[in-house]
Scaffold this active site. Sequence first.
Site, PDB file in Angstrom:
ATOM      1  N   ASP A  95     -89.071-113.053 129.833  1.00 35.11           N
ATOM      2  CA  ASP A  95     -89.146-112.009 131.081  1.00 35.11           C
ATOM      3  C   ASP A  95     -90.378-111.741 130.609  1.00 35.11           C
ATOM      4  O   ASP A  95     -90.843-111.081 129.889  1.00 35.11           O
ATOM      5  CB  ASP A  95     -88.064-110.963 130.655  1.00 35.11           C
ATOM      6  CG  ASP A  95     -88.083-109.888 132.150  1.00 35.11           C
ATOM      7  OD1 ASP A  95     -87.026-110.469 133.379  1.00 35.11           O
ATOM      8  OD2 ASP A  95     -88.184-108.902 132.540  1.00 35.11           O
ATOM      9  N   ARG A 134     -97.349-116.513 129.064  1.00 34.89           N
ATOM     10  CA  ARG A 134     -96.097-117.361 128.512  1.00 34.89           C
ATOM     11  C   ARG A 134     -96.442-118.441 127.809  1.00 34.89           C
ATOM     12  O   ARG A 134     -96.081-118.675 126.482  1.00 34.89           O
ATOM     13  CB  ARG A 134     -95.965-118.059 129.793  1.00 34.89           C
ATOM     14  CG  ARG A 134     -94.135-119.176 129.039  1.00 34.89           C
ATOM     15  CD  ARG A 134     -93.710-118.799 130.686  1.00 34.89           C
ATOM     16  NE  ARG A 134     -93.371-118.197 131.534  1.00 34.89           N
ATOM     17  CZ  ARG A 134     -93.963-117.402 132.730  1.00 34.89           C
ATOM     18  NH1 ARG A 134     -95.229-118.557 132.508  1.00 34.89           N
ATOM     19  NH2 ARG A 134     -94.105-116.998 133.045  1.00 34.89           N
TER      20      ARG A 134
HETATM   21  P1  IMP Z   1     -88.446-112.826 136.005  1.00 36.27           P
HETATM   22  O1  IMP Z   1     -87.733-114.065 135.792  1.00 36.27           O
HETATM   23  O2  IMP Z   1     -87.707-111.110 135.769  1.00 36.27           O
HETATM   24  O3  IMP Z   1     -89.155-112.847 134.423  1.00 36.27           O
HETATM   25  O4  IMP Z   1     -89.604-112.953 136.991  1.00 36.27           O
HETATM   26  C1  IMP Z   1     -90.794-112.867 136.864  1.00 36.27           C
HETATM   27  C2  IMP Z   1     -92.032-113.138 137.775  1.00 36.27           C
HETATM   28  O5  IMP Z   1     -92.785-112.214 137.731  1.00 36.27           O
HETATM   29  C3  IMP Z   1     -92.366-114.201 138.378  1.00 36.27           C
HETATM   30  O6  IMP Z   1     -90.975-114.660 139.568  1.00 36.27           O
HETATM   31  C4  IMP Z   1     -93.205-114.324 139.332  1.00 36.27           C
HETATM   32  O7  IMP Z   1     -93.770-113.274 139.873  1.00 36.27           O
HETATM   33  C5  IMP Z   1     -93.781-113.157 138.365  1.00 36.27           C
HETATM   34  N1  IMP Z   1     -94.897-114.127 136.992  1.00 36.27           N
HETATM   35  C6  IMP Z   1     -94.591-114.247 135.530  1.00 36.27           C
HETATM   36  N2  IMP Z   1     -95.192-114.868 134.831  1.00 36.27           N
HETATM   37  C7  IMP Z   1     -96.265-115.377 135.890  1.00 36.27           C
HETATM   38  C8  IMP Z   1     -97.109-116.790 135.916  1.00 36.27           C
HETATM   39  O8  IMP Z   1     -96.873-117.134 134.277  1.00 36.27           O
HETATM   40  N3  IMP Z   1     -97.308-116.614 137.061  1.00 36.27           N
HETATM   41  C9  IMP Z   1     -97.611-115.962 138.407  1.00 36.27           C
HETATM   42  N4  IMP Z   1     -96.564-115.630 138.358  1.00 36.27           N
HETATM   43  C10 IMP Z   1     -95.263-115.140 137.302  1.00 36.27           C
END
Ligand code: IMP
Length: 196
Positions: free
Chosen positions: A68, A176
């Site tokens: 996340d 990440r």
């Molecule tokens: P999750 O799936 O709820 O963890 O949402 C993660 C969201 O954070 C993604 O959809 C992006 O909008 C943003 N995000 C997280 N990591 C990155 C990255 O490495 N690059 C760009 N956006 C990121």
Amino acid sequence: MQQLVVASNNPGKILEITSMINDIELLSMADIGFTQEIPEPYDSFEENALAKASAIYSFCNKNTFADDSGLCVEALNGAPGVISAHYSGSRHDGQNLQKVLDELQGIKNRNAFYKAVICLIWDGEVYYFEGICRGAIAQEPAGTGGFGYDPAFIPDGHTDTFGQLQLTVKNAISHRGAAVRKMVDFLQHKIADSAL
Ligand code: IMP
């Protein structure tokens, strides 16, 4: 070879994660036949990562991990944070990024960081691995690499955005990348110990 389920449907995340993990067979949600959306209703990355990993672990009883993550902007009091994926009200990367750029119009402080929390469930035990990547939000998007907010995120020590930098460069310095390396290191020790 040990198997590990990646509890994500985000193609950008999956590409980065798979390019960093060797010696373990990664299974997708499709591989295990999981097709539902997993709710992420919590205020912390840790709780949301646990929610995703536990939903998959309960479904297939296989070792699983979930990432996340999100973008936290200083001048926006940490927003978009845990709602980065749908900050604009839709799961559209371009619209989410535009909302951040609009909110930062005229604001000098562009400091921001990405944070990733991995929740790993291995043999029923829960482990967390975290990574942070500091940088700044550009005035305008540049580059088509990465995903999400990458076209406007300039990591510290660079002048290009993650949208312009190569995947290998991003992985070496990203939130990440850091979290995945900690998990891989942990798993190498765990797997080596269990082989004794
Ligand atoms: P999750 O799936 O709820 O963890 O949402 C993660 C969201 O954070 C993604 O959809 C992006 O909008 C943003 N995000 C997280 N990591 C990155 C990255 O490495 N690059 C760009 N956006 C990121």
